[in-house]
Scaffold this motif. Structure first.
Motif, PDB file in Angstrom:
ATOM      1  N   MET A 383      -2.818 -65.561  -1.601  1.00 40.16           N
ATOM      2  CA  MET A 383      -3.814 -65.188  -2.611  1.00 40.16           C
ATOM      3  C   MET A 383      -3.394 -63.930  -3.359  1.00 40.16           C
ATOM      4  SD  MET A 383      -6.882 -63.146  -0.649  1.00 40.16           S
ATOM      5  CE  MET A 383      -7.202 -64.350   0.641  1.00 40.16           C
ATOM      6  N   THR A 384      -4.049 -63.710  -4.468  1.00 35.59           N
ATOM      7  CA  THR A 384      -4.028 -62.430  -5.162  1.00 35.59           C
ATOM      8  C   THR A 384      -5.469 -62.026  -5.422  1.00 35.59           C
ATOM      9  OG1 THR A 384      -3.901 -63.484  -7.340  1.00 35.59           O
ATOM     10  CG2 THR A 384      -1.821 -62.883  -6.290  1.00 35.59           C
ATOM     11  N   ALA A 385      -5.708 -60.745  -5.551  1.00 33.14           N
ATOM     12  CA  ALA A 385      -7.058 -60.247  -5.825  1.00 33.14           C
ATOM     13  C   ALA A 385      -6.960 -59.006  -6.693  1.00 33.14           C
ATOM     14  CB  ALA A 385      -7.802 -59.935  -4.531  1.00 33.14           C
ATOM     15  N   VAL A 386      -7.895 -58.895  -7.631  1.00 33.70           N
ATOM     16  CA  VAL A 386      -7.933 -57.757  -8.542  1.00 33.70           C
ATOM     17  C   VAL A 386      -9.344 -57.181  -8.546  1.00 33.70           C
ATOM     18  CG1 VAL A 386      -7.651 -56.970 -10.912  1.00 33.70           C
ATOM     19  CG2 VAL A 386      -6.105 -58.696  -9.994  1.00 33.70           C
ATOM     20  N   THR A 387      -9.440 -55.870  -8.449  1.00 38.03           N
ATOM     21  CA  THR A 387     -10.712 -55.162  -8.582  1.00 38.03           C
ATOM     22  C   THR A 387     -10.609 -54.203  -9.756  1.00 38.03           C
ATOM     23  OG1 THR A 387     -11.043 -55.252  -6.182  1.00 38.03           O
ATOM     24  CG2 THR A 387     -12.425 -53.719  -7.426  1.00 38.03           C
ATOM     25  N   VAL A 388     -11.564 -54.287 -10.676  1.00 39.40           N
ATOM     26  CA  VAL A 388     -11.576 -53.426 -11.858  1.00 39.40           C
ATOM     27  C   VAL A 388     -12.976 -52.860 -12.015  1.00 39.40           C
ATOM     28  CG1 VAL A 388     -11.230 -53.278 -14.345  1.00 39.40           C
ATOM     29  CG2 VAL A 388      -9.798 -54.810 -12.987  1.00 39.40           C
TER      30      VAL A 388
END
Length: 444
Positions: A383-388
């Motif tokens: 997986m990949t995950a991004v928090t902004v």
């Protein structure tokens, strides 16, 4: 690392790097007792309190609310007492591990009482997910000599089906005119699981049918191995912090963690499909009873000059690997920028990339019944995950601080190389998980 993600309410005090490092080491060992403001020395015999209320909400899935109150008191001889209470409540639907199908699917609830149906084309979710936990942490930090600081702490956490007890201790040694610090921390946790319905027997088939029949309880009991199980976790952390100059500080850490005991998720199943991709059975997952995790961590904080509005940049990188075959990369970046004389804004970007465990499979083919470990839990898949997001804080009367944080989280599971069967074509096998994170914090 020195925790300066948020402005301290007494920002005119000189940094107490040695105390902050000792507390931060405890945080990396999983026993953090502070939420903000630990990098600044407080006036002796005064309590500082940090409180926060957090809301986490996934689209059509789990929602969580969390309330935190933490208190810190610094005594005359630089001894520090830190206490923290956290209360969590989780509700909503949680993925049970089964793969999406072109037809409706029926599952038995973990308790063995009742069933639920997932419509065609939808990810199977158990909508009875409920949990409330209470967590207490305490930490005592004090100088042992001119250059050595010691810290000990305890941890207690209780959920309706889970109990965790832990202790930790660490030492920090300052040298080079206190601009350099070596630290070492140890911790040990003992956890007990008592899941609803008991501990499933690995690879046994989920019982599906009329739960009101006289034979049901006996047949369900055959899929269980007991009512509870345990696991233990021992961690060691080695750290080095270096003050580069009056504007920059860096930190480097290495951690080693050994986990033994029950590591399987009792609520997860794996779909058994025929050659066309249609579900024939659901079996309970099986994971190893031990895990060794290692990680390296690097962080740098830099305070720019007045030409850049006194911005503080905080950049960190973490690499983790374990003997399950999982490895991950995490890059976390924050910029704390003053807005006027009494407030600041803190943009935040976090990127996470993870490889799959060796035994991860989104489903299995019935002719290839597993003889060893297997799990379809997307959390140990690729997986990949991004928090902004961003945080806004403002100083109030008497140095109190109020802040607001709003972030968007997007997790994207990916295919780790598995062949897509005909019945699964056009189905969302690896659904994206999106969430909103909102938090209000008050320090006084």
């Amino acid at each position: 690392m020195v925790n300066t993600n948020t402005a301290s309410k007494k920002s005119n005090k000189a940094p107490n790097i040695k105390a902050a490092l000792s507390i931060a080491t405890s945080a990396l060992l999983g026993t953090s007792v502070l939420t903000a403001g630990v990098s600044q020395a407080e006036e002796a015999d005064e309590w500082q309190f940090d409180s926060a209320f957090l809301l986490y909400s996934e689209t059509d899935r789990v929602s969580a609310t969390e309330a935190i109150i933490a208190g810190t008191k610094v005594f005359d001889n630089d001894e520090i007492l830190s206490l923290k209470l956290t209360v969590d409540a989780l509700t909503g639907a949680s993925a049970n591990g089964a793969v999406v199908q072109p037809n409706a699917q029926t599952f038995t609830r973990p308790s063995g009482s009742g069933q639920y149906v997932t419509p065609a084309g939808e990810t199977p979710l158990d909508d009875t997910f409920r949990d409330t936990s209470v967590q207490l942490n305490g930490q005592w930090t004090q100088p042992l000599s001119d250059n050595i600081t010691g810290s000990v702490g305890g941890h207690f956490s209780k959920e309706y089906d889970y109990l965790s007890l832990g202790v930790n201790g660490n030492l920090a040694y300052d040298f080079n005119k206190k601009n350099s610090t070596f630290s070492m921390g140890l911790s040990y946790f003992q956890d007990t699981f008592t899941p609803e319905g008991g501990i499933p027997k690995p690879h046994s088939s989920m019982l599906v049918g009329d739960s009101s029949s006289p034979e049901w309880d006996g047949e369900f009991a055959k899929t269980r191995t007991g009512k509870s199980d345990d696991k233990s976790t021992a961690d060691i952390l080695l750290g080095f912090t270096q003050v580069i100059n009056r504007r920059m500080i860096t930190a480097f850490n290495y951690s080693y963690s050994m986990v033994d005991g029950y590591l399987t998720d009792p609520f997860k199943v794996v779909s058994v499909l025929n050659r066309n991709g249609l579900a024939q059975d659901y079996i309970y997952e099986s994971r190893p009873d031990s895990r060794v995790k290692q990680s390296t961590f690097m962080q740098a904080k830099y305070h720019f000059d007045d030409s850049l509005l006194n911005t503080v940049a905080d950049v960190s990188y973490r690499y983790m690997w374990d003997d399950w075959g999982i490895n991950s990369h995490t890059i976390d970046t924050r910029f704390t920028m003053p807005v006027g004389a009494a407030s600041y804004i803190e943009p935040h970007i976090r990127y996470y990339q993870q490889g799959a465990a060796d035994f991860y499979q989104p489903y299995i083919i019935e002719e290839q019944a597993p003889l060893g470990f297997v799990s379809a839990d997307y959390r140990i898949g690729e997986m990949t995950a991004v928090t902004v997001g961003a945080k806004y804080g403002v100083s109030l009367n008497d140095g109190d601080e109020l802040s607001f944080r709003l972030e968007y989280y997007r997790q994207t599971p990916t295919n780790a190389g598995f062949t897509e069967l005909s019945a699964l074509k056009g189905q969302d096998i690896y659904p994206v998980v999106e969430a909103i994170i909102a938090q209000v914090s008050y320090s006084f």
